[in-house]
Scaffold this motif. Sequence first.
Motif, mmCIF file in Angstrom:
data_model
loop_
_atom_site.group_PDB
_atom_site.id
_atom_site.type_symbol
_atom_site.label_atom_id
_atom_site.label_comp_id
_atom_site.label_asym_id
_atom_site.label_seq_id
_atom_site.Cartn_x
_atom_site.Cartn_y
_atom_site.Cartn_z
ATOM 1 N N GLN A 249 -29.053 16.382 -6.799
ATOM 2 C CA GLN A 249 -29.566 15.188 -7.470
ATOM 3 C C GLN A 249 -30.931 14.809 -6.900
ATOM 4 O O GLN A 249 -31.105 14.687 -5.688
ATOM 5 N N SER A 266 -28.836 5.910 -9.106
ATOM 6 C CA SER A 266 -27.872 5.664 -10.183
ATOM 7 C C SER A 266 -28.106 4.327 -10.866
ATOM 8 O O SER A 266 -27.961 4.208 -12.093
ATOM 9 N N THR A 272 -27.975 12.618 -12.716
ATOM 10 C CA THR A 272 -27.745 13.833 -13.485
ATOM 11 C C THR A 272 -26.423 14.452 -13.031
ATOM 12 O O THR A 272 -25.789 13.979 -12.088
ATOM 13 N N ASP A 273 -26.017 15.526 -13.694
ATOM 14 C CA ASP A 273 -24.700 16.116 -13.465
ATOM 15 C C ASP A 273 -24.815 17.489 -12.811
ATOM 16 O O ASP A 273 -25.847 18.163 -12.935
ATOM 17 N N GLU A 280 -25.166 20.261 -21.367
ATOM 18 C CA GLU A 280 -25.935 19.406 -20.469
ATOM 19 C C GLU A 280 -27.120 20.151 -19.876
ATOM 20 O O GLU A 280 -28.212 19.589 -19.719
ATOM 21 N N GLU A 285 -29.829 17.561 -18.739
ATOM 22 C CA GLU A 285 -29.032 16.448 -18.230
ATOM 23 C C GLU A 285 -28.317 16.812 -16.933
ATOM 24 O O GLU A 285 -27.633 15.979 -16.344
ATOM 25 N N ALA A 286 -28.468 18.055 -16.487
ATOM 26 C CA ALA A 286 -27.916 18.487 -15.210
ATOM 27 C C ALA A 286 -29.023 18.461 -14.155
ATOM 28 O O ALA A 286 -30.204 18.291 -14.469
ATOM 29 N N HIS A 287 -28.637 18.640 -12.891
ATOM 30 C CA HIS A 287 -29.609 18.580 -11.803
ATOM 31 C C HIS A 287 -30.732 19.606 -12.015
ATOM 32 O O HIS A 287 -30.522 20.661 -12.621
#
Length: 670
Positions: A249, A266, A272-273, A280, A285-287
């Motif tokens: 992250q 956050s 992110t995921d 994602e 949307e992910a790291h």
Amino acid sequence: MTGADFDFGAGCGTMGPIQTEWSDRSQPPRTMKSTSCACLLSFLFLFGVAACGSESDGPEHPAQCNDPTAWSEGQTLFEDTSDEWGLPDLGADGVRITAVDFNGDNWADLAVRHAAASRNDYEGGRTFWLLKNNQGESFEDVTQSSGILQRRDGADGSRKAEVVAWADVNNDGRIDAYTGFNRPQGGGGDTAEIMLNDGDGTFSLAPADNDLRRSGSVDMPAGASFVDYNRDGNVDLWVAQYASDAPLQDRLYRGEGDGTFTEVTSQVGLATDPWQNLQELNQAEAHTQAWSGAACDLNDDGSPELLSASYGRAPNHLWRADSAGEGSVTFSNISVDSGYAYDDRMDWHDNASARCYCELNPGAAECGDVPPPEQIRCQSEDDAFRWNHMFDREPFRLGGNSGTTVCADIDADGSMDLLTTEIVHWDVGSSSDPSEILYNSDGDSIVFERPGRQATGLTREHQLQAWNEGDITAGVFDADNDARPDIYIGSTDYPGTRGHLWRQTPDGTYTKVPKGPGIDHTSSHGIGLADFDHDGDVDVVVGHSDNRCGSGDHCYPDGDHHVRMFENQLGQQGNWLQLQLSGSQGTNGSAIGARVTVTTERGTQTQDVGGGHGHYGIQHSQRLHFGLGEACEAEVTVRWPNQELTTEIFTLKGGRAYSLTQGGEPTPID
């Protein structure tokens, strides 16, 4: 307040323009011609006028106006003067470079770091150098005496540090430092630190209770940017994280104004995921696998966006700042919608490894019409070493290996564009994003256009059939003071790689400057920009990577890997203006995020005061430099990054550097 004109009477003489602040921000603020500041004190107090303008520096500072000499091929633009500056004797062989006036004497110094951080052995192995500029004559190693690497346990020796960013974190008028390094394991020992400037050339550790230290946790910073994201007058810190095995992250830390920082990642919508969901990953949307970070205002609303450039052919991230008023800011992920995550080149069929895979697996999905490879022999799955057929056809794997993103108004339209650097290998084909300009479409939604390198002129010839572009670091600056930004890209680590300098032409495209009159430097990695000798032009300090030296001719012989000074030989013949800003009245002390526009008959240039960006911490002199072309003076507009976005306008003569504290008058420095 309304837009009515005011008559201040006949008792005040004419002077320069001033800018007012308006409660209705849907309408542009009015610019008014006013009189002396003494005549307007009551008006300023009552109506919040930002500042009086100034049309003159006074008779003791006459205009310095030159008849500029335009660069032509064959003229020397840069010369390697490393020996004159004493750089070979200092042994600073790092590739992480920042240019900073750490001791406040108005001369840009250097912080140089090696690519692998370890504790400095001052009698032997070194990975960090703080070099003081002795007023344009030489550099002096003050690393140990400055205490910038002191250990928190008080023991002798130094602390590890690889990523560095600079800003006045406690608004005491002194520039402080963030230092970080890769900690793949949590626990005790060294951590990232804020080093507070004591004002006498030394530093002290900030309080230990500090979120950004991440004591006991994994910390893998690959970029750090000071930024006042909520414009509360205290700088914050954006840290991009890199880990190849398990992406991490990226993190935002809110500055408390005393050297401590609180993580708010956050809370402001930046979470992110993990890499678990293909959708994602494709939507960024992910790291990230960040190799650099940046912060800059891309839609000109005064609130800076946050960027994280990702290595490993993973999506870059762009977060738009959405202000809810009164300092409340959240972020929206617009990585894909903006065009920053990756380009639209998605045809993988010319990838040599993919062709090899399909030759060996003709029945695999989408392999039916893929031609055989041309330059590699394909006998086993090992020959398709760069291809995973399950994932590498997905958008998130058809991007680039991003090193650095530079924010700059390249096309002089008042909006920040982006320059990205990318590592590209010959066998990957056209789907891999190259280093290129992303032009800002100048809208609230933030969308970039990629015309491509042929259209912009940022092309290069490859001498090797199996070529590699190892572009990691870059700078955008006016090399010849013609009022047009030029571009330097450092390519490194592979045979045949070097630095590349392009000069912007009047039509906005770029032409290559040959290495002889330009910057003749192989395996170029790391860059610091400043007028190091105070002669009115931008000089360039570059690093030299010693990676893969056994595989080609891109390394200097005998381990001669020290950073090099390329001194500008032409720009001082032209016209220029420099501005050093200091914030007050709700603005952070370093004025990071201030937007400066300089207007002459040539047009308008726009620059922001930066707080660090790029691969493992690039930062250039915070004294902004503007080439003026044929002009001898310019109208200068400063928009300060406080809640009100206070704006001041001045008319300044060229040929000198000015110091400007918010609410005051520009003062010549030299």
